[in-house]
Design an enzyme around this catalytic site. Structure first.
Site, PDB file in Angstrom:
ATOM      1  N   ASP A   1      18.226  17.315  80.710  1.00 12.14           N
ATOM      2  CA  ASP A   1      17.818  18.478  79.938  1.00 12.14           C
ATOM      3  C   ASP A   1      16.898  19.337  80.803  1.00 12.14           C
ATOM      4  O   ASP A   1      16.369  18.868  81.820  1.00 12.14           O
ATOM      5  CB  ASP A   1      17.093  18.043  78.652  1.00 12.14           C
ATOM      6  CG  ASP A   1      17.159  19.097  77.554  1.00 12.14           C
ATOM      7  OD1 ASP A   1      18.000  18.967  76.652  1.00 12.14           O
ATOM      8  OD2 ASP A   1      16.359  20.060  77.604  1.00 12.14           O
TER       9      ASP A   1
ATOM     10  N   ASN B  55      29.145  25.289  71.788  1.00  9.56           N
ATOM     11  CA  ASN B  55      29.843  26.350  71.054  1.00  9.56           C
ATOM     12  C   ASN B  55      29.592  27.735  71.651  1.00  9.56           C
ATOM     13  O   ASN B  55      28.554  27.944  72.269  1.00  9.56           O
ATOM     14  CB  ASN B  55      29.389  26.339  69.586  1.00  9.56           C
ATOM     15  CG  ASN B  55      30.128  25.291  68.768  1.00  9.56           C
ATOM     16  OD1 ASN B  55      31.324  25.107  68.917  1.00  9.56           O
ATOM     17  ND2 ASN B  55      29.414  24.591  67.909  1.00  9.56           N
TER      18      ASN B  55
ATOM     19  N   HIS C 145      38.327  25.925  67.170  1.00  8.10           N
ATOM     20  CA  HIS C 145      37.220  25.202  66.536  1.00  8.10           C
ATOM     21  C   HIS C 145      36.280  26.220  65.899  1.00  8.10           C
ATOM     22  O   HIS C 145      35.151  26.427  66.320  1.00  8.10           O
ATOM     23  CB  HIS C 145      36.485  24.367  67.585  1.00  8.10           C
ATOM     24  CG  HIS C 145      35.322  23.585  67.055  1.00  8.10           C
ATOM     25  ND1 HIS C 145      35.440  22.681  66.032  1.00  8.10           N
ATOM     26  CD2 HIS C 145      34.017  23.575  67.418  1.00  8.10           C
ATOM     27  CE1 HIS C 145      34.259  22.137  65.792  1.00  8.10           C
ATOM     28  NE2 HIS C 145      33.378  22.670  66.622  1.00  8.10           N
TER      29      HIS C 145
ATOM     30  N   ASN D  39      25.240  31.191  75.206  1.00  3.49           N
ATOM     31  CA  ASN D  39      25.623  29.893  75.749  1.00  3.49           C
ATOM     32  C   ASN D  39      26.545  29.951  76.958  1.00  3.49           C
ATOM     33  O   ASN D  39      26.634  28.990  77.723  1.00  3.49           O
ATOM     34  CB  ASN D  39      26.270  29.043  74.649  1.00  3.49           C
ATOM     35  CG  ASN D  39      25.243  28.518  73.662  1.00  3.49           C
ATOM     36  OD1 ASN D  39      24.050  28.625  73.881  1.00  3.49           O
ATOM     37  ND2 ASN D  39      25.713  27.956  72.570  1.00  3.49           N
TER      38      ASN D  39
ATOM     39  N   ALA E  33      19.919  17.012  69.559  1.00  2.00           N
ATOM     40  CA  ALA E  33      20.429  16.067  68.563  1.00  2.00           C
ATOM     41  C   ALA E  33      21.840  15.597  68.877  1.00  2.00           C
ATOM     42  O   ALA E  33      22.138  14.396  68.809  1.00  2.00           O
ATOM     43  CB  ALA E  33      20.369  16.707  67.179  1.00  2.00           C
TER      44      ALA E  33
ATOM     45  N   ARG F 262      29.927  30.635  65.244  1.00  5.84           N
ATOM     46  CA  ARG F 262      30.057  30.107  66.604  1.00  5.84           C
ATOM     47  C   ARG F 262      30.265  31.240  67.602  1.00  5.84           C
ATOM     48  O   ARG F 262      29.807  31.192  68.738  1.00  5.84           O
ATOM     49  CB  ARG F 262      31.231  29.118  66.667  1.00  5.84           C
ATOM     50  CG  ARG F 262      30.989  27.815  65.904  1.00  5.84           C
ATOM     51  CD  ARG F 262      32.195  26.875  66.034  1.00  5.84           C
ATOM     52  NE  ARG F 262      31.929  25.583  65.405  1.00  5.84           N
ATOM     53  CZ  ARG F 262      32.226  25.283  64.155  1.00  5.84           C
ATOM     54  NH1 ARG F 262      32.776  26.205  63.390  1.00  5.84           N
ATOM     55  NH2 ARG F 262      31.972  24.095  63.661  1.00  5.84           N
TER      56      ARG F 262
ATOM     57  N   VAL G  43      31.305  20.351  74.598  1.00 10.67           N
ATOM     58  CA  VAL G  43      30.931  20.315  73.183  1.00 10.67           C
ATOM     59  C   VAL G  43      30.280  21.629  72.763  1.00 10.67           C
ATOM     60  O   VAL G  43      30.359  22.042  71.614  1.00 10.67           O
ATOM     61  CB  VAL G  43      29.981  19.128  72.905  1.00 10.67           C
ATOM     62  CG1 VAL G  43      29.529  19.104  71.448  1.00 10.67           C
ATOM     63  CG2 VAL G  43      30.654  17.804  73.279  1.00 10.67           C
TER      64      VAL G  43
END
Length: 312
Positions: free
Chosen positions: A32, A120, A175, A95, A10, A88, A118
């Site tokens: 992707d 997290n 963030h 990640n 998204a 996060r 971008v």
């Protein structure tokens, strides 16, 4: 100009859509790992070209990094999104490996690219990219503060019942729900300090709402937000490719600025064709500096996990 967006979920798809609509690049690659996913998103977006009047060529790719060769800017959105109740910080173990692999593969084919992170937890992923790639620090940018500042201005506009575009406001620090610092003292409405218009209780609520802005949306829609994060990423791409010299809060490498070193954290920076070009000193008060130091400590604790995982 050529831009690659890694991750066709998204956030990545929204970022790519904004880039195409603004015709920021001649070529846009959406990559992707899920078979056919990026291809399908790219075709869907290209089928809006005659409706929206843009000429950017969008190509969807499954896992073939060679097709990203020659990218001027790369936006990394890949990784798992945050789910309700998940911080996060909890995403780091999952990640980190994804972001490191993506960044290193991209660099093989686009050695001159500027990277916008971008994924997290964004501050730690930006630090990981900085340490993994060995690039000049100006070419590694974390998006988080740009999004947080936009959310800050939204909540201010709600409190003031005004147009958010008439506001200036910045969020610095990490963030994260507990690490970001909305600078209510410096926020203005057409050059007038908002503290002249709102009482302390209202400003405190605006700051609190800003800090949990992402978690609020996660609770409402069941996953991470995408419209504003995608737009924030595209806005930074625009500032770079058009050499706008605009001031944003971005997560960048600090080497003594704001009293911190060996960390990537959100501070006000000028964004232009070379990436981030200058850090602006907002002359924090003692309380603001204390909050910033506390934010840095929290981010540094997350960064230590990377060392434990032998990723830096």
């Amino acid at each position: 100009m050529k831009v690659t967006v890694v991750g066709a979920g998204a956030v990545g798809a929204t970022c790519a859509d904004n880039i195409a609509r603004k015709e920021l690049a001649n070529e846009l690659v959406l990559l992707d790992i899920k078979e056919g996913f990026a291809e399908g998103k790219a075709i869907d977006m290209m089928q809006t070209a005659t409706l929206l009047g843009f000429d950017t060529k969008i190509t969807g790719i499954t896992g073939d990094y060679s097709k990203t060769a020659g990218s001027d800017v790369v936006v990394i959105t890949s990784g798992l999104p945050r789910k309700p109740g998940m911080t996060r910080e909890e995403l780091i173990g999952i990640n980190a490996g994804i972001v490191k692999g993506v960044a290193e593969n991209i660099l093989k084919f686009s050695p001159g690219a500027i990277f916008i992170v971008v994924s997290n937890p964004m501050d730690t992923m930006t630090y990981l990219a900085l340490k993994s790639l060995g690039l000049p620090k100006e070419r590694i940018i974390g998006m988080g503060g740009t999004l947080d500042s936009s959310r800050f201005k939204f909540y201010l506009s709600q409190a003031l019942n005004c147009n958010p575009n008439d506001l200036q406001g910045f969020v610095i620090g990490g963030h994260g729900d507990t690490t970001m610092i909305p600078l209510t003292r410096l926020a203005t409405y057409q050059s007038l300090p908002v503290s002249n218009l709102l009482d302390k209780a209202t400003l405190d609520k605006v700051a609190a709402d800003t800090m949990v802005g992402g978690a609020t949306l996660t609770g409402l829609i069941g996953t991470s937000a995408w419209y504003a994060p995608g737009a924030a990423g595209a806005t930074l791409v625009e500032a770079i490719l058009r050499d706008e010299k605009k001031l944003f809060t971005c997560c960048v490498s600090l080497e003594g600025e704001y009293g911190q070193s060996d960390i990537c954290l959100g501070v006000p920076v000028i964004i232009g064709r070379n990436g981030w070009e200058k850090i602006i000193d907002f002359k924090l008060t003692e309380d603001e500096q204390t909050a910033f130091n506390k934010s840095a400590d929290a981010v540094r604790n997350m960064n230590n996990v990377l060392a434990e995982m032998k990723l830096v």
